[in-house]
Design a protein around this motif. Sequence first.
Motif, short mmCIF file in Angstrom:
data_model
loop_
_atom_site.label_atom_id
_atom_site.label_comp_id
_atom_site.label_asym_id
_atom_site.label_seq_id
_atom_site.Cartn_x
_atom_site.Cartn_y
_atom_site.Cartn_z
N SER A 5 89.20 -66.60 -44.73
CA SER A 5 88.74 -65.11 -45.29
C SER A 5 88.85 -64.36 -44.10
CB SER A 5 87.34 -65.27 -45.92
OG SER A 5 87.20 -66.02 -46.88
N ASN A 41 92.69 -61.31 -56.21
CA ASN A 41 91.39 -61.93 -55.51
C ASN A 41 91.21 -61.56 -54.25
OD1 ASN A 41 89.21 -63.55 -55.45
ND2 ASN A 41 90.21 -65.48 -55.61
N GLY A 44 89.10 -63.64 -52.26
CA GLY A 44 89.43 -65.15 -52.14
C GLY A 44 89.86 -65.56 -50.76
#
Length: 67
Positions: A5, A41, A44
């Motif tokens: 991330s 996303n 994500g």
Amino acid sequence: MQSASASGLTWVKSSYSGVNNDCVEVAALPPGGHALRDSKNPHGPVLMFGPGQWDTFVSGVTAGEFG
């Protein structure tokens, strides 16, 4: 390549993207790497590429290797 991330990056979406957000976004990483994520996303997973890995990935995409 690693999956992670990434916060605090400046993400760019292609001008070829449609209004449905069905595309990927890319961000520059120092020194010369890139991060890639799914625009649908944004919280994500993120794929991170070193400079050589990015060049290889882009060459593969350009050659149609990821049909």
